[in-house]
Design a protein around this motif. Structure first.
Motif, PDB file in Angstrom:
ATOM      1  N   GLY A   1     -52.246 -58.874  42.782  1.00 50.58           N
ATOM      2  CA  GLY A   1     -52.401 -58.030  43.962  1.00 50.58           C
ATOM      3  C   GLY A   1     -53.792 -58.152  44.528  1.00 50.58           C
ATOM      4  O   GLY A   1     -54.721 -58.615  43.850  1.00 50.58           O
ATOM      5  N   ALA A   2     -53.974 -57.735  45.781  1.00 51.22           N
ATOM      6  CA  ALA A   2     -55.271 -57.852  46.437  1.00 51.22           C
ATOM      7  C   ALA A   2     -55.454 -56.729  47.444  1.00 51.22           C
ATOM      8  O   ALA A   2     -54.499 -56.300  48.091  1.00 51.22           O
ATOM      9  CB  ALA A   2     -55.395 -59.204  47.138  1.00 51.22           C
ATOM     10  N   SER A   3     -56.696 -56.263  47.581  1.00 51.50           N
ATOM     11  CA  SER A   3     -57.068 -55.293  48.596  1.00 51.50           C
ATOM     12  C   SER A   3     -58.316 -55.789  49.305  1.00 51.50           C
ATOM     13  O   SER A   3     -59.213 -56.364  48.673  1.00 51.50           O
ATOM     14  CB  SER A   3     -57.346 -53.915  47.990  1.00 51.50           C
TER      15      SER A   3
ATOM     16  N   ASP B   1     -51.264 -56.174  35.031  1.00 54.74           N
ATOM     17  CA  ASP B   1     -51.275 -54.907  34.295  1.00 54.74           C
ATOM     18  C   ASP B   1     -51.438 -53.725  35.241  1.00 54.74           C
ATOM     19  O   ASP B   1     -50.729 -52.721  35.134  1.00 54.74           O
ATOM     20  CB  ASP B   1     -52.408 -54.898  33.265  1.00 54.74           C
ATOM     21  N   LEU B   2     -52.393 -53.826  36.172  1.00 51.30           N
ATOM     22  CA  LEU B   2     -52.632 -52.722  37.090  1.00 51.30           C
ATOM     23  C   LEU B   2     -51.473 -52.563  38.063  1.00 51.30           C
ATOM     24  O   LEU B   2     -51.030 -51.441  38.339  1.00 51.30           O
ATOM     25  CB  LEU B   2     -53.932 -52.940  37.861  1.00 51.30           C
ATOM     26  N   VAL B   3     -50.965 -53.661  38.591  1.00 56.32           N
ATOM     27  CA  VAL B   3     -49.841 -53.590  39.523  1.00 56.32           C
ATOM     28  C   VAL B   3     -48.640 -52.928  38.864  1.00 56.32           C
ATOM     29  O   VAL B   3     -47.980 -52.071  39.456  1.00 56.32           O
ATOM     30  CB  VAL B   3     -49.477 -54.998  40.042  1.00 56.32           C
TER      31      VAL B   3
ATOM     32  N   LEU C   1     -51.840 -49.519  45.807  1.00 51.91           N
ATOM     33  CA  LEU C   1     -52.880 -50.399  45.286  1.00 51.91           C
ATOM     34  C   LEU C   1     -54.176 -50.236  46.072  1.00 51.91           C
ATOM     35  O   LEU C   1     -55.268 -50.265  45.501  1.00 51.91           O
ATOM     36  CB  LEU C   1     -52.415 -51.855  45.335  1.00 51.91           C
ATOM     37  N   ALA C   2     -54.078 -50.066  47.378  1.00 49.90           N
ATOM     38  CA  ALA C   2     -55.286 -49.910  48.194  1.00 49.90           C
ATOM     39  C   ALA C   2     -56.073 -48.670  47.756  1.00 49.90           C
ATOM     40  O   ALA C   2     -57.299 -48.714  47.630  1.00 49.90           O
ATOM     41  CB  ALA C   2     -54.912 -49.816  49.668  1.00 49.90           C
TER      42      ALA C   2
END
Length: 252
Positions: free
Chosen positions: A50-52, A71-73, A86-87
């Protein structure tokens, strides 16, 4: 990949402290440490989940970004509070990195991994954020940010003192989300209106809700019911005294 010594001087002086600041607050299964900065490319973004991205408060609104692992996603998607954003989870990391660069940043927004290079202008620097000897995240700075920081800071390329690197207790599973902000709402009741009735609303009109007077109000987190309670007044502000925690069986 380009070594850190080949990066613009002002950016190189501030890059590691900014990445370290992001690493200290980015949710992760283990504590993160900033690695060696290098010129970023599409291949460098591979392997993350993922990306922000956020705009820096600089002329031209150059951007910074963070990449996160699976893991975080997964923890955000499987949270007991429902799917979390996520943002919102990465905003503190972006804020901390921007502050270390000496500027502010705007609201984070989630972007697709394959869109990150184009979003940063296809020229950026990547700093891996390493946990347990493996990259668990990354901090990215667009080359536009480097130029803007150089312009604002002038020719001062002296590196600030190295920040103390904290060693937080490893957070695993849902614990890594302890610092994630969530929207909490108190709902007194609901009503259904037609469009005609909505357009006919005027000051002083009273809407009848689907809840009897004296009934408990609902406490919702990210739209999910988690508790009920009594509305109270605290220092001239409304508050909620929780009287019941709602489990999944009673929430339905």
């Amino acid at each position: 990949m380009t070594a850190v010594t080949d990066l613009p001087a002002a950016l190189g002086a501030r890059l590691l402290p900014a990445a370290t600041a992001a690493a200290e607050v980015l949710p992760a299964p283990t504590p993160l440490v900033a690695g060696e900065p290098a010129a970023g490319d599409v291949a460098g973004c591979a392997g993350f989940a993922g990306a922000s991205v956020a705009d820096l408060h600089l002329p031209g609104s150059p951007r910074i970004a963070v990449l996160v692992g699976a893991d975080l996603v997964a923890a955000l998607a499987e949270s007991p509070m429902g799917g979390l954003d996520l943002a919102a989870a990465t905003q503190p990391a972006l804020d901390a990195a921007a502050a270390a660069l000496g500027v502010g940043c705007g609201a984070a927004r989630e972007v697709a991994l394959d869109a990150v290079p184009a979003d940063l202008g296809n020229a950026f620097t990547l700093v891996p954020l390493v946990g347990d000897a493996a990259p668990a995240g990354a901090f990215l700075v667009s080359d536009g940010a480097a130029a803007a920081i150089d312009a604002v800071r002038g020719s001062d390329t002296s590196a600030p003192g190295s920040p103390a690197v904290s060693t937080p207790v490893a957070a695993r599973g849902i614990e890594m989300l302890h610092g994630v902000d969530m929207e909490v709402t108190v709902e007194l009741g609901r009503a259904r209106l037609t469009v005609r009735e909505l357009l006919a609303l005027s000051p002083g009109e009273v809407l009848e809700l689907d809840r009897a007077a004296g009934s408990p109000a609902d406490l919702l987190v990210n739209g999910r019911l988690i508790a009920r309670g009594e509305v109270v007044v605290v220092d001239e502000d409304f508050g909620l005294r929780v009287t019941e925690i709602v489990d999944e069986t009673t929430a339905g």
